[in-house]
Design a protein around this motif. Structure first.
Motif, short mmCIF file in Angstrom:
data_model
loop_
_atom_site.label_atom_id
_atom_site.label_comp_id
_atom_site.label_asym_id
_atom_site.label_seq_id
_atom_site.Cartn_x
_atom_site.Cartn_y
_atom_site.Cartn_z
N LYS A 81 0.83 -1.20 0.00
CA LYS A 81 0.00 0.00 0.00
C LYS A 81 0.87 1.26 0.00
CE LYS A 81 -1.63 1.90 3.63
NZ LYS A 81 -2.12 2.27 4.89
N ARG A 82 1.91 1.26 0.80
CA ARG A 82 2.78 2.44 0.90
C ARG A 82 3.58 2.67 -0.38
NH1 ARG A 82 1.94 4.34 5.56
NH2 ARG A 82 1.24 2.99 7.23
N VAL A 83 3.99 1.60 -1.04
CA VAL A 83 4.71 1.73 -2.29
C VAL A 83 3.79 2.32 -3.36
CG1 VAL A 83 5.77 0.42 -4.19
CG2 VAL A 83 6.42 -0.05 -1.82
N ILE A 84 2.56 1.84 -3.41
CA ILE A 84 1.61 2.33 -4.42
C ILE A 84 1.21 3.78 -4.15
CG2 ILE A 84 -0.75 2.05 -5.30
CD1 ILE A 84 -0.30 -1.02 -4.94
N THR A 85 0.94 4.12 -2.89
CA THR A 85 0.46 5.46 -2.56
C THR A 85 1.59 6.45 -2.30
OG1 THR A 85 0.33 5.01 -0.19
CG2 THR A 85 -1.63 4.51 -1.53
N GLY A 86 2.78 5.96 -2.02
CA GLY A 86 3.89 6.84 -1.68
C GLY A 86 3.78 7.41 -0.27
N ASP A 87 2.88 6.86 0.53
CA ASP A 87 2.63 7.33 1.89
C ASP A 87 3.66 6.71 2.85
OD1 ASP A 87 1.51 8.37 4.22
OD2 ASP A 87 0.00 6.77 4.35
N THR A 88 4.82 7.34 2.96
CA THR A 88 5.85 6.85 3.87
C THR A 88 6.35 8.00 4.74
OG1 THR A 88 7.67 7.26 2.34
CG2 THR A 88 6.63 5.09 2.23
N ASN A 89 6.85 7.63 5.88
CA ASN A 89 7.48 8.58 6.80
C ASN A 89 8.65 7.84 7.45
OD1 ASN A 89 8.04 10.74 8.49
ND2 ASN A 89 6.53 10.10 10.01
N PRO A 90 9.70 7.54 6.66
CA PRO A 90 10.78 6.69 7.17
C PRO A 90 11.64 7.40 8.22
CG PRO A 90 11.33 7.50 5.00
CD PRO A 90 9.93 7.97 5.29
N GLY A 91 12.21 6.58 9.07
CA GLY A 91 13.13 7.11 10.07
C GLY A 91 13.66 5.99 10.96
N ILE A 92 14.69 6.32 11.71
CA ILE A 92 15.26 5.37 12.66
C ILE A 92 14.78 5.78 14.04
CG2 ILE A 92 17.37 4.47 13.70
CD1 ILE A 92 18.70 4.80 10.98
N ILE A 93 14.22 4.82 14.76
CA ILE A 93 13.63 5.08 16.08
C ILE A 93 14.32 4.21 17.12
CG2 ILE A 93 11.73 3.45 15.71
CD1 ILE A 93 10.94 6.66 17.28
N LYS A 94 14.53 4.77 18.30
CA LYS A 94 15.14 4.08 19.43
C LYS A 94 14.01 3.43 20.23
CE LYS A 94 17.95 5.35 23.44
NZ LYS A 94 18.62 6.48 24.08
#
Length: 161
Positions: A81-94
Motif C-alpha cells: 500500500k505504501r509503495v503504491i500510494t507513496g505514503d511513507t514517513n521513514p526514520g530510525i527510532i530508538k
C-alpha cells in the motif's frame, strides 16, 4: 546431552526443507542432524533441559505459524500500500527492549528485520534501533508497542520462562 536439541531441530528442518520422508531422506537427515548436533551443540545450547522442554518447542511452532501467516501478511500488505500510494514517513527510532536472553534478543531482532517495513539497524543491552518505513511516533514506549511488543512476548515464552 547438549547435542540433542540441535540434532532434533536440524533433523526436523532437514525433513521440512527437503519435503520428503523417504527412507533415504530420513537416514540422510538423521546422519546430517547428528553431525550438526555433535559439532554445534556445545556452542549453541547452554541448558539442555530448558532447550528440550516440549512447551518451548510448541511455543516456537505457534510463533512461527503466526509469524509467517499473520504478521508477515499484514506487513507485506502495508508495504505494498505504501509503495503504491507513496505514503511513507521513514526514520530510525530508538525502541526499548525488555528481553534479556541472547537468543530471545536475536529472535526479536530477526523478527523485526524479516518483517517488511522494519529493519533492526543496531541493538545494545537496552534499546533496538529500528529503521521504520512509517514512523508513527517518536515516543520510545509507544514505538515499542507498535514494533516489537508482540515479538518480545513470544521470545520470552520461548527462551526466558
Amino acid at each position: 546431552m547438549r547435542f540433542l536439541p540441535v540434532t532434533l531441530l536440524a533433523f526436523v528442518l532437514y525433513i521440512v526443507i527437503t519435503g520428503s520422508a523417504t527412507p533415504y531422506d530420513i537416514a540422510t537427515g538423521a546422519v546430517t542432524a547428528l553431525v550438526a548436533g555433535l559439532l554445534f551443540g556445545k556452542y549453541l545450547v547452554k541448558n539442555p533441559k530448558k532447550a528440550l522442554n516440549p512447551a518451548r518447542w510448541v511455543a516456537m511452532i505457534v510463533y512461527f505459524i503466526k509469524y509467517i501467516t499473520i504478521i508477515e501478511l499484514k506487513a507485506h500488505l502495508d508495504v505494498i500500500k505504501r509503495v503504491i500510494t507513496g505514503d511513507t514517513n521513514p526514520g530510525i527510532i530508538k525502541v526499548p527492549i525488555t528481553v534479556k536472553d541472547e537468543y530471545a534478543r536475536f529472535l526479536v531482532a530477526n523478527s523485526i528485520t524479516n518483517t517488511p517495513g522494519t529493519v533492526t539497524v543496531y541493538m545494545d543491552e537496552k534499546y533496538a534501533y529500528v529503521n521504520w518505513i512509517n514512523v508513527k511516533t517518536r515516543d520510545p514506549d509507544e514505538a515499542r508497542k507498535e514494533i516489537l511488543e508482540d515479538f518480545e512476548k513470544h521470545a520470552k515464552r520461548i527462551f526466558e520462562r
